[in-house]
Design a protein around this motif. Structure first.
Motif, PDB file in Angstrom:
ATOM      1  N   ALA A 247       0.845  -1.193   0.000  1.00  0.00           N
ATOM      2  CA  ALA A 247       0.000   0.000   0.000  1.00  0.00           C
ATOM      3  C   ALA A 247       0.876   1.237   0.000  1.00  0.00           C
ATOM      4  N   TYR A 248       0.573   2.160  -0.913  1.00  0.00           N
ATOM      5  CA  TYR A 248       1.187   3.484  -0.842  1.00  0.00           C
ATOM      6  C   TYR A 248       0.097   4.426  -0.347  1.00  0.00           C
ATOM      7  N   VAL A 249       0.257   4.919   0.872  1.00  0.00           N
ATOM      8  CA  VAL A 249      -0.793   5.707   1.524  1.00  0.00           C
ATOM      9  C   VAL A 249      -0.459   7.194   1.407  1.00  0.00           C
ATOM     10  N   HIS A 250      -1.267   7.908   0.633  1.00  0.00           N
ATOM     11  CA  HIS A 250      -1.093   9.354   0.504  1.00  0.00           C
ATOM     12  C   HIS A 250      -1.627  10.078   1.735  1.00  0.00           C
ATOM     13  N   TYR A 251      -2.670   9.560   2.301  1.00  0.00           N
ATOM     14  CA  TYR A 251      -3.220  10.114   3.546  1.00  0.00           C
ATOM     15  C   TYR A 251      -4.165   9.068   4.135  1.00  0.00           C
ATOM     16  N   PRO A 252      -4.275   9.025   5.473  1.00  0.00           N
ATOM     17  CA  PRO A 252      -5.211   8.076   6.080  1.00  0.00           C
ATOM     18  C   PRO A 252      -6.647   8.493   5.793  1.00  0.00           C
ATOM     19  N   THR A 253      -7.491   7.539   5.486  1.00  0.00           N
ATOM     20  CA  THR A 253      -8.896   7.855   5.219  1.00  0.00           C
ATOM     21  C   THR A 253      -9.525   8.561   6.407  1.00  0.00           C
ATOM     22  N   ILE A 254      -9.087   8.179   7.596  1.00  0.00           N
ATOM     23  CA  ILE A 254      -9.515   8.855   8.820  1.00  0.00           C
ATOM     24  C   ILE A 254      -8.303   8.910   9.739  1.00  0.00           C
ATOM     25  N   SER A 255      -8.211   9.940  10.554  1.00  0.00           N
ATOM     26  CA  SER A 255      -7.056  10.092  11.433  1.00  0.00           C
ATOM     27  C   SER A 255      -7.497  10.567  12.804  1.00  0.00           C
ATOM     28  N   THR A 256      -6.610  10.455  13.779  1.00  0.00           N
ATOM     29  CA  THR A 256      -6.920  10.930  15.124  1.00  0.00           C
ATOM     30  C   THR A 256      -7.117  12.447  15.122  1.00  0.00           C
ATOM     31  N   ASP A 257      -6.404  13.151  14.239  1.00  0.00           N
ATOM     32  CA  ASP A 257      -6.601  14.601  14.133  1.00  0.00           C
ATOM     33  C   ASP A 257      -8.007  14.934  13.657  1.00  0.00           C
ATOM     34  N   ALA A 306       3.481  -4.759   2.993  1.00  0.00           N
ATOM     35  CA  ALA A 306       4.432  -3.649   2.889  1.00  0.00           C
ATOM     36  C   ALA A 306       3.648  -2.348   2.817  1.00  0.00           C
ATOM     37  N   VAL A 307       3.855  -1.482   3.797  1.00  0.00           N
ATOM     38  CA  VAL A 307       3.127  -0.217   3.864  1.00  0.00           C
ATOM     39  C   VAL A 307       4.100   0.933   3.656  1.00  0.00           C
ATOM     40  N   MET A 308       3.792   1.775   2.678  1.00  0.00           N
ATOM     41  CA  MET A 308       4.578   2.984   2.412  1.00  0.00           C
ATOM     42  C   MET A 308       3.685   4.199   2.618  1.00  0.00           C
ATOM     43  N   THR A 309       4.216   5.233   3.241  1.00  0.00           N
ATOM     44  CA  THR A 309       3.465   6.476   3.409  1.00  0.00           C
ATOM     45  C   THR A 309       4.231   7.618   2.744  1.00  0.00           C
ATOM     46  N   ASN A 310       3.494   8.642   2.348  1.00  0.00           N
ATOM     47  CA  ASN A 310       4.120   9.737   1.605  1.00  0.00           C
ATOM     48  C   ASN A 310       4.821  10.754   2.491  1.00  0.00           C
ATOM     49  N   SER A 311       4.658  10.645   3.805  1.00  0.00           N
ATOM     50  CA  SER A 311       5.275  11.621   4.697  1.00  0.00           C
ATOM     51  C   SER A 311       5.384  11.056   6.099  1.00  0.00           C
ATOM     52  N   THR A 312       6.143  11.746   6.924  1.00  0.00           N
ATOM     53  CA  THR A 312       6.269  11.361   8.333  1.00  0.00           C
ATOM     54  C   THR A 312       4.945  11.541   9.047  1.00  0.00           C
ATOM     55  N   TRP A 313       4.200  12.592   8.685  1.00  0.00           N
ATOM     56  CA  TRP A 313       2.893  12.833   9.308  1.00  0.00           C
ATOM     57  C   TRP A 313       1.956  11.661   9.034  1.00  0.00           C
ATOM     58  N   THR A 314       1.864  11.246   7.774  1.00  0.00           N
ATOM     59  CA  THR A 314       0.995  10.120   7.427  1.00  0.00           C
ATOM     60  C   THR A 314       1.478   8.842   8.105  1.00  0.00           C
ATOM     61  N   ALA A 336       7.209   2.306   6.096  1.00  0.00           N
ATOM     62  CA  ALA A 336       8.290   3.155   5.581  1.00  0.00           C
ATOM     63  C   ALA A 336       7.757   4.459   4.997  1.00  0.00           C
ATOM     64  N   VAL A 337       8.519   5.522   5.172  1.00  0.00           N
ATOM     65  CA  VAL A 337       8.229   6.787   4.499  1.00  0.00           C
ATOM     66  C   VAL A 337       8.917   6.763   3.135  1.00  0.00           C
ATOM     67  N   VAL A 338       8.124   6.879   2.075  1.00  0.00           N
ATOM     68  CA  VAL A 338       8.646   6.949   0.708  1.00  0.00           C
ATOM     69  C   VAL A 338       8.101   8.241   0.104  1.00  0.00           C
ATOM     70  N   TYR A 339       8.918   9.275   0.135  1.00  0.00           N
ATOM     71  CA  TYR A 339       8.452  10.574  -0.355  1.00  0.00           C
ATOM     72  C   TYR A 339       8.045  10.483  -1.818  1.00  0.00           C
ATOM     73  N   PRO A 340       6.955  11.138  -2.207  1.00  0.00           N
ATOM     74  CA  PRO A 340       6.533  11.093  -3.614  1.00  0.00           C
ATOM     75  C   PRO A 340       7.562  11.770  -4.517  1.00  0.00           C
TER      76      PRO A 340
END
Length: 557
Positions: A247-257, A306-314, A336-340
Motif C-alpha cells: 500500500a502506498y498511503v497518501h493520507y489516512p482515510t480517517i485520522s486521530t486529528d 508492505a506499507v509505504m506512506t508519503n510523509s512522516t505525518w501520514t 516506511a516513508v517513501v516521499y513522492p
C-alpha cells in the motif's frame, strides 16, 4: 443411579453459564474466523480458476509485444535511425541502483510475475498519479521481465493515449510491451456522489465491489494499492492469504486529528473542514460513526505486508491506526516513508538560483493549490490583507498570486466568494487569480516569485511546497503536517522558510521573508532541501519495498 443423575444435572445447570461465556468469548470468534477463512479461500480459488485464461493471455501478449518492440528497434538501428522512445527507456534513471538483495548483493532481475496496481483513476494527472507511474517505471527497470497491470475505470482512454499523456504530463516513459490496462466497470461505487450520506463508509464499501470487479478480471502475483483503498487490501487477504500486498498511503482515510477536530475544546478543534462539528446530538452521532469507521479501517489496513506512506505525518497516523493490529498479526515489516517523486530536477534545470536571477525576482507571493475548502485560501487572503495594512516597507507593491485549478461548479463558486472577499479586504489591486494555469505558466511564476505560500492545515505531504523550494522560493507554510515536519526544515542548522498558524503569524512570516538581508542563501538552502524528494530517491525507496514483496512471493510459492 438417580442420585448420580441428579448430581450430573445439577453440575450441568451450574456450569451452563460458564460454558456459554467461554463459547461466546472464544468459541464463537474462532468459529466465525474458521467459516470466514473457508469462505474467503473458496471464493479466492474460484477467482483464480476464472481468471487463469486471461492471465495466460496477458503473459503471451506481453511476450509477443516485447519481441515486436525489440525487432522494430533492431531494424531501425540497422537502418541508421534510432527510436526515441526506446533510447529514453534505455537511458532513463541511469544513475539509479536497480536494487539490492537482503544480503547486500545485486538482486535477481529475472522475476517474471504479474504486479497489479489498483488505481481506478489513473488518468487524473495529479500527484498521486505521478507516484503510480514513477513506481511502474522503477518496477519495469528493476524487473524487465515482470508484467505490470493497472486496474482502471478510465474506459474512454486507450493504452496509447494513456502512456502518451503520462509522458507529456510527467515526462515519465513507460515501457509499453510489459504494461496492461484492465478496465473496471463498477467505479461509480466509489464516487462521493453515490454516497451523499455516510460517505466514508459508503465509499469504502463501494471499494469492495470495485475490488471484486478487479479480481474477477485477474488475480495477480503481487497486489498494490496506490490510491488509498484499504478495504480492497483487506479483501485481497481474505481471498488470497498468500498473495503479497503493498500500500502506498497518501493520507489516512480517517485520522486521530480528524476525530479531535470535532471537539472545539481540543488543540485542533478549530482546524479543518469539520472543525467543531462534534457538539450536540448530531455531533455525538458523527463522532461515534467516525470512531467505528476508524476501527474497521484499522482492521482492514493491518493486513498489508508492505506499507509505504508519503510523509512522516501520514506514517505517524498509520502507525497509530494500523500498528497495534499489525503487531498482533506478526506483520513486522516496518511502515516506511517513501516521499513522492517531485519535479525537482526539471525545476533545477529551468530556474537558476543565483545572483543574476535574484535581480529578476519580484515582490510576489505565490500560492499554488486547487481551489478546495481545505486549502484555506481565506486564511491567506486575510493574512495578506494584514500584511498590506501594516504599511511596512516589505508590503509596498507586494502582490499575492493564487494559482490553481477549477474542477467544477463548486470550485467556481468558491473562487467567486474569494473574489468578493478580496474586494471587502481592499486588496483587489494586489491579488491575482491565475486559474487552470499550464505548467509553463506555473514555471513563469516560480521563476520570478519571491515567496511560496501554503495555508492548508495538516497537508499530508505538500508537493507544491517542494516545488517552491526547488525553484528557490522562500516558504511561509502552515505549521503542521508534511510542510512542517518533512519539507520546510533546517539545512546545516539554518532555516529554509517560516511556519505560521494564524493570519497574524502568516502576515509576520510574509514580512520576515521579504525583509531577509541575504535571501539568496536561504534560496540555496531550500534547493538543497528539495533534493530529498527527487524521482531517483523515490525509485530507490520504492524498490526496497518491492524487493521485500517479490521475496515474499518467492517464499510463498
Amino acid at each position: 443411579m438417580a442420585s448420580s443423575m441428579l448430581v450430573f444435572t445439577a453440575l450441568a445447570v451450574v456450569s451452563t453459564p460458564f460454558v456459554a461465556l467461554v463459547f461466546w468469548n472464544y468459541g464463537l470468534p474462532l468459529l466465525f474466523r474458521i467459516i470466514s477463512q473457508t469462505v474467503g479461500i473458496t471464493l479466492g480459488w474460484y477467482l483464480r480458476r476464472k481468471t487463469d485464461g486471461r492471465r495466460a493471455l496477458i503473459l503471451r501478449i506481453t511476450e509477443d509485444n516485447e519481441k515486436i518492440f525489440q525487432e522494430k528497434n533492431s531494424s531501425q538501428h540497422s537502418g541508421g535511425s534510432s527510436n526515441n522512445s526506446l533510447r529514453d527507456w534505455e537511458t532513463i534513471e541511469g544513475g539509479v541502483s536497480v536494487g539490492t538483495a537482503q544480503n547486500g548483493e545485486k538482486g535477481e532481475q529475472d522475476w517474471d510475475g504479474i504486479v497489479a496496481f489498483f488505481h481506478p483513476f489513473c488518468n487524473a494527472g495529479g500527484g498521486g498519479e505521478r507516484v503510480l507511474w514513477a513506481a511502474i517505471r522503477a518496477t519495469q527497470k528493476r524487473w524487465p521481465k515482470a508484467r505490470c497491470v493497472v486496474y482502471t475505470g478510465d474506459h474512454e482512454v486507450t493504452k496509447e493515449k494513456m502512456l502518451s499523456r503520462v509522458e507529456n504530463t510527467f515526462s515519465i516513459h513507460i515501457h509499453p510491451p510489459t504494461i496492461t490496462f484492465l478496465y473496471l466497470s463498477t467505479r461509480h461505487w466509489v464516487l462521493p456522489s453515490t454516497w451523499p450520506h455516510v460517505t466514508l463508509l459508503g465509499q469504502s464499501l463501494g471499494s469492495l465491489i470495485l475490488g471484486w470487479d478487479a479480481f474477477s478480471l485477474l488475480v495477480p502475483d503481487i497486489f498494490i494499492d496506490t490510491m488509498g483503498y484499504a478495504f480492497v487490501l483487506g479483501l485481497s487477504k481474505m481471498l488470497f492469504p498468500d498473495m503479497p500486498t503493498g500500500a502506498y498511503v497518501h493520507y489516512p482515510t480517517i485520522s486521530t486529528d480528524m476525530l479531535d477536530s470535532l471537539d472545539p475544546s481540543t488543540s485542533v478543534g478549530g482546524q479543518g473542514v469539520n472543525a467543531g462539528k462534534g457538539v450536540g446530538a448530531k455531533g455525538m452521532a458523527k463522532r461515534n460513526y467516525w470512531k467505528a469507521f476508524a476501527a474497521i479501517y484499522s482492521w482492514m489496513g493491518a493486513s498489508v505486508d508492505a506499507v509505504m506512506t508519503n510523509s512522516t505525518w501520514t506514517q505517524g497516523h498509520i502507525k497509530k491506526l494500523w500498528g497495534p493490529r499489525r503487531e498482533a498479526r506478526k506483520k513486522d515489516h516496518p511502515i516506511a516513508v517513501v516521499y513522492p517523486p517531485c519535479a525537482v530536477r526539471e525545476l533545477e534545470a529551468q530556474i537558476p538560483v543565483d545572483e543574476a536571477n535574484e535581480e529578476r525576482r519580484e515582490k510576489v507571493l505565490v500560492y499554488i493549490a486547487q481551489f478546495r475548502p481545505e486549502k484555506n485560501h481565506t486564511l491567506i487572503l486575510n493574512a495578506f490583507a494584514e500584511f498590506v495594512a501594516s504599511g511596512g516597507e516589505a508590503s509596498k507593491d507586494a502582490k499575492l498570486v493564487l494559482v490553481g485549478s477549477v474542477r467544477d461548479d463548486a470550485d467556481s463558486k468558491r473562487v467567486y466568494q474569494l473574489r468578493l472577499l478580496v474586494n471587502e479586504l481592499h486588496i483587489k489591486d494586489q491579488v491575482i487569480f491565475q486559474l487552470n494555469a499550464s505548467w509553463p505558466d506555473i514555471l513563469q511564476w516560480l521563476s520570478k516569485a519571491y515567496v511560496g505560500v501554503n495555508g492548508m492545515w495538516n497537508e499530508h505531504f505538500g508537493i507544491g511546497v517542494v516545488e517552491y523550494q526547488a525553484a528557490g522560493l522562500i516558504c511561509v507554510v502552515h505549521d503542521s503536517g508534511g510542510p512542517k515536519i518533512d519539507i520546510v526544515t533546517e539545512v546545516d542548522g539554518e532555516p529554509t522558510g517560516f511556519h505560521a498558524t494564524t493570519s497574524t503569524e502568516f502576515a509576520e512570516g510574509f514580512e520576515k521573508a521579504l525583509s531577509l538581508p541575504d535571501p539568496l542563501s536561504v534560496r540555496r538552502r531550500a534547493r538543497i532541501s528539495a533534493t530529498r524528494f527527487t524521482e531517483e530517491e523515490f525509485a530507490r525507496k520504492w524498490l526496497a519495498q518491492m524487493e521485500y514483496l517479490v521475496a515474499l512471493k518467492k517464499s510463498n510459492s
